[in-house]
Write a protein that holds these residues in place. Structure first.
Motif, PDB file in Angstrom:
ATOM      1  N   GLY A  61     -38.347  87.340 120.143  1.00 18.72           N
ATOM      2  CA  GLY A  61     -37.795  86.652 121.303  1.00 18.72           C
ATOM      3  C   GLY A  61     -36.838  87.524 122.081  1.00 18.72           C
ATOM      4  O   GLY A  61     -36.773  87.468 123.316  1.00 18.72           O
ATOM      5  N   LEU A  62     -36.093  88.364 121.370  1.00 21.37           N
ATOM      6  CA  LEU A  62     -35.160  89.281 122.027  1.00 21.37           C
ATOM      7  C   LEU A  62     -35.906  90.303 122.888  1.00 21.37           C
ATOM      8  O   LEU A  62     -35.422  90.718 123.932  1.00 21.37           O
ATOM      9  N   VAL A  63     -37.110  90.696 122.444  1.00 24.20           N
ATOM     10  CA  VAL A  63     -37.922  91.644 123.210  1.00 24.20           C
ATOM     11  C   VAL A  63     -38.574  90.952 124.408  1.00 24.20           C
ATOM     12  O   VAL A  63     -38.733  91.543 125.484  1.00 24.20           O
ATOM     13  N   ALA A  64     -38.935  89.676 124.242  1.00 20.85           N
ATOM     14  CA  ALA A  64     -39.644  88.964 125.304  1.00 20.85           C
ATOM     15  C   ALA A  64     -38.721  88.541 126.436  1.00 20.85           C
ATOM     16  O   ALA A  64     -39.165  88.415 127.588  1.00 20.85           O
ATOM     17  N   ALA A  65     -37.461  88.306 126.139  1.00 18.48           N
ATOM     18  CA  ALA A  65     -36.534  87.793 127.157  1.00 18.48           C
ATOM     19  C   ALA A  65     -36.438  88.701 128.394  1.00 18.48           C
ATOM     20  O   ALA A  65     -36.463  88.191 129.522  1.00 18.48           O
ATOM     21  N   PRO A  66     -36.318  90.034 128.255  1.00 19.92           N
ATOM     22  CA  PRO A  66     -36.246  90.866 129.466  1.00 19.92           C
ATOM     23  C   PRO A  66     -37.500  90.797 130.323  1.00 19.92           C
ATOM     24  O   PRO A  66     -37.412  90.999 131.538  1.00 19.92           O
ATOM     25  N   ILE A  67     -38.635  90.504 129.725  1.00 20.21           N
ATOM     26  CA  ILE A  67     -39.875  90.410 130.509  1.00 20.21           C
ATOM     27  C   ILE A  67     -39.791  89.246 131.489  1.00 20.21           C
ATOM     28  O   ILE A  67     -40.168  89.368 132.660  1.00 20.21           O
ATOM     29  N   ALA A  68     -39.272  88.109 131.012  1.00 20.44           N
ATOM     30  CA  ALA A  68     -39.138  86.957 131.894  1.00 20.44           C
ATOM     31  C   ALA A  68     -38.171  87.252 133.031  1.00 20.44           C
ATOM     32  O   ALA A  68     -38.429  86.923 134.195  1.00 20.44           O
ATOM     33  N   GLY A  69     -37.042  87.877 132.720  1.00 17.81           N
ATOM     34  CA  GLY A  69     -36.089  88.215 133.771  1.00 17.81           C
ATOM     35  C   GLY A  69     -36.647  89.220 134.755  1.00 17.81           C
ATOM     36  O   GLY A  69     -36.388  89.131 135.966  1.00 17.81           O
ATOM     37  N   ALA A  70     -37.424  90.190 134.258  1.00 17.76           N
ATOM     38  CA  ALA A  70     -38.024  91.186 135.149  1.00 17.76           C
ATOM     39  C   ALA A  70     -39.029  90.551 136.107  1.00 17.76           C
ATOM     40  O   ALA A  70     -39.133  90.972 137.268  1.00 17.76           O
ATOM     41  N   LEU A  71     -39.767  89.534 135.655  1.00 17.52           N
ATOM     42  CA  LEU A  71     -40.713  88.843 136.538  1.00 17.52           C
ATOM     43  C   LEU A  71     -39.990  88.130 137.674  1.00 17.52           C
ATOM     44  O   LEU A  71     -40.433  88.166 138.829  1.00 17.52           O
ATOM     45  N   VAL A  72     -38.861  87.499 137.356  1.00 19.38           N
ATOM     46  CA  VAL A  72     -38.071  86.857 138.415  1.00 19.38           C
ATOM     47  C   VAL A  72     -37.511  87.915 139.363  1.00 19.38           C
ATOM     48  O   VAL A  72     -37.497  87.729 140.590  1.00 19.38           O
ATOM     49  N   GLY A  73     -37.059  89.041 138.817  1.00 24.48           N
ATOM     50  CA  GLY A  73     -36.585  90.130 139.657  1.00 24.48           C
ATOM     51  C   GLY A  73     -37.673  90.694 140.541  1.00 24.48           C
ATOM     52  O   GLY A  73     -37.421  91.073 141.689  1.00 24.48           O
ATOM     53  N   LEU A  74     -38.905  90.736 140.028  1.00 24.57           N
ATOM     54  CA  LEU A  74     -40.034  91.220 140.828  1.00 24.57           C
ATOM     55  C   LEU A  74     -40.290  90.301 142.018  1.00 24.57           C
ATOM     56  O   LEU A  74     -40.522  90.775 143.143  1.00 24.57           O
ATOM     57  N   LEU A  75     -40.258  88.995 141.781  1.00 25.42           N
ATOM     58  CA  LEU A  75     -40.431  88.055 142.894  1.00 25.42           C
ATOM     59  C   LEU A  75     -39.324  88.223 143.933  1.00 25.42           C
ATOM     60  O   LEU A  75     -39.582  88.196 145.148  1.00 25.42           O
ATOM     61  N   LEU A  76     -38.104  88.412 143.469  1.00 30.36           N
ATOM     62  CA  LEU A  76     -36.983  88.600 144.390  1.00 30.36           C
ATOM     63  C   LEU A  76     -37.193  89.818 145.261  1.00 30.36           C
ATOM     64  O   LEU A  76     -37.033  89.763 146.494  1.00 30.36           O
ATOM     65  N   VAL A  77     -37.586  90.912 144.672  1.00 36.45           N
ATOM     66  CA  VAL A  77     -37.677  92.159 145.422  1.00 36.45           C
ATOM     67  C   VAL A  77     -38.917  92.188 146.321  1.00 36.45           C
ATOM     68  O   VAL A  77     -38.922  92.847 147.366  1.00 36.45           O
ATOM     69  N   ILE A  78     -39.972  91.472 145.950  1.00 38.63           N
ATOM     70  CA  ILE A  78     -41.150  91.414 146.819  1.00 38.63           C
ATOM     71  C   ILE A  78     -40.784  90.751 148.144  1.00 38.63           C
ATOM     72  O   ILE A  78     -41.091  91.260 149.229  1.00 38.63           O
ATOM     73  N   PHE A  79     -40.129  89.612 148.072  1.00 34.35           N
ATOM     74  CA  PHE A  79     -39.758  88.916 149.304  1.00 34.35           C
ATOM     75  C   PHE A  79     -38.654  89.643 150.057  1.00 34.35           C
ATOM     76  O   PHE A  79     -38.614  89.603 151.286  1.00 34.35           O
ATOM     77  N   ALA A  80     -37.744  90.306 149.342  1.00 30.71           N
ATOM     78  CA  ALA A  80     -36.620  90.968 149.999  1.00 30.71           C
ATOM     79  C   ALA A  80     -37.023  92.284 150.641  1.00 30.71           C
ATOM     80  O   ALA A  80     -36.573  92.606 151.751  1.00 30.71           O
ATOM     81  N   VAL A  81     -37.879  93.064 149.978  1.00 29.31           N
ATOM     82  CA  VAL A  81     -38.238  94.402 150.460  1.00 29.31           C
ATOM     83  C   VAL A  81     -39.519  94.380 151.282  1.00 29.31           C
ATOM     84  O   VAL A  81     -39.611  95.010 152.336  1.00 29.31           O
ATOM     85  N   ARG A  82     -40.517  93.645 150.808  1.00 23.88           N
ATOM     86  CA  ARG A  82     -41.816  93.657 151.493  1.00 23.88           C
ATOM     87  C   ARG A  82     -41.842  92.755 152.727  1.00 23.88           C
ATOM     88  O   ARG A  82     -42.380  93.130 153.773  1.00 23.88           O
TER      89      ARG A  82
END
Length: 430
Positions: free
Chosen positions: A187-208
């Motif tokens: 679970g400790l390894v999986a948690a950053p993946i979920a946060g990175a996906l939310v960060g990816l959505l943020l940066v797609i709308f902000a940068v693209r």
């Protein structure tokens, strides 16, 4: 000689220019004086006195046991208030002389003020000092990771309001993976993946797509809350034994260091997530200000056009660091489930992402400063819990307000003027 001889009068020497003196800021001396007088009056002079306060230092598992320290509540608070008032006087002298005394002055003042408060609030009772500090460090973990995420994003010009959603997503995926595998480290390894996906959505709308970053962050928070609530009520609730059972991280005491009184139980008798927090703050502090990567990162956030002219891929740098920041926040989200030994619950982050933003601002977008601010918020959060257990004359409602009152004062500018990165929130259009 027939021609008249002309004589030149020497020019008067130019008066030396005096450098403009910086303006005097009286904000810190005034604040310290008001707090010191309040402590002196309410904790030292007005109380009736005659009772004692006991501070328990050692825990049951300490190698070296230290006897509890019992002090007179009123007399000790009075002495501490006088010392705090002396520090306030030193702050007045330093401000008048335009001298900077460093961070130690408000830090020492805060220690004296809190001890005076504890002498008054714990009158006739026993305060577990080591437990208070250890719990404060533990509760500050999601705030530290969240503030580090904000620093990584905002130093490159991306406003990350979605920290709350990244923490919640990390908590959710950590609970599901740890429960389904029976391994909290999974679970400790999986948690950053979920946060990175939310960060990816943020940066797609902000940068693209150049969407307003504050609006995108708020929408992502609402989206993560909705998705996790839906999955909780349909999947996790239907089969909690498989998807949502408690899978806590074990405590890993460091041999030798964990036996040191006070410091050992607080710093070196923690879970793996706390040790990862130490590493994250140290690495980010060094790399942000002592490496080529950090120089490029800060250049993109301060002057993206100048960074572009020297060959730095501005938008690519923003994308990478925003995703990395999301992963860091997701790792902090695992605190609420596997680190705390709890099953996932609806909106269990409870606004910690917004307090992490306040810690980042209070820390002036600096990892060590954000760490100190997060520890302050974690201490105020744990303080109301400990004092509620031992019983104090303070209403529990006021104690519950403490972390949020501290947050309001922090973002309202009582810590002095703070300047965010110059290109924060501004899309880079080449």
């Amino acid at each position: 000689m027939s021609a008249a001889t002309t004589t030149r009068t020497p020019a008067a020497p130019a008066e030396p220019r005096t450098a403009a003196l910086p303006p005097i800021s009286w904000k810190l001396p005034i604040a310290l004086t008001v707090l010191a007088l309040g402590a002196l009056l309410f904790f030292g002079i007005l109380p009736a006195g005659g009772k004692t306060t006991t501070f328990r230092i050692s825990t049951a598992s300490d190698l070296i046991q230290i006897d509890p320290i019992t002090v007179g509540s009123k007399s000790t608070a009075l002495v501490l208030g006088i010392l705090a008032l002396a520090l306030a006087g030193l702050a007045w002298w330093a401000a008048a002389a335009r001298r900077k005394l460093g961070w130690w002055l408000p830090a020492l003042f805060g220690v004296l003020w809190v001890l005076a408060f504890l002498c008054w609030a714990g009158e006739g009772k026993t305060i577990p000092l080591t437990g208070l500090l250890s719990g404060a460090l533990f509760l500050s973990v999601p705030l530290v990771f969240g503030s580090m995420s904000g620093i990584l994003c905002e130093r490159v010009g991306i406003i990350n309001i979605a920290i709350e959603g990244q923490l919640l997503a990390g908590a959710f995926l950590a609970a599901v993976v740890a429960s389904s595998t029976g391994n909290p480290y999974a679970g400790l390894v999986a948690a950053p993946i979920a946060g990175a996906l939310v960060g990816l959505l943020l940066v797609i709308f902000a940068v693209r797509y150049w969407v307003d970053q504050i609006i995108v962050g708020v929408v992502l928070n609402v989206l993560v809350i909705g998705v996790t609530n839906y999955l909780f009520s349909t999947v996790l609730t239907a089969d909690p034994a498989t998807w949502n059972r408690r899978t806590p991280l074990p405590v890993l005491p460091i041999p030798g260091l964990s036996d040191i009184p006070i410091i050992g139980p607080v710093l070196f008798r923690q879970t793996l997530l706390v040790y990862l927090m130490y590493i994250t703050v140290a690495v980010l502090q060094v790399y942000l200000f002592r490496s080529r990567w950090g120089l490029r990162l800060r250049a993109v956030g301060e002057h993206p056009k100048a960074a572009d002219t020297v060959g730095i891929k501005v938008n690519r740098t923003r994308v990478k660091n925003a995703i990395l920041g999301g992963a860091v926040a997701g790792l902090g989200g695992s605190f609420f489930t596997v680190a705390a030994g709890l099953a996932f619950g609806r909106e269990m982050t409870g606004g910690k992402g917004y307090i992490a933003l306040a810690a980042m601002i209070l820390g002036r977008w600096n990892p060590l400063g954000a760490l100190a601010a997060a520890l302050l918020f974690g201490f105020s959060d744990n303080l109301q819990t400990v004092l509620g257990i031992v019983g104090t004359p303070i209403p529990s409602q006021l104690m519950l307000m403490t972390p949020y009152v501290v947050t309001i004062f922090a973002v309202a500018g009582f810590v002095g003027r703070v300047r965010p990165p110059a290109s924060e929130g501004i899309p880079y259009k080449k």
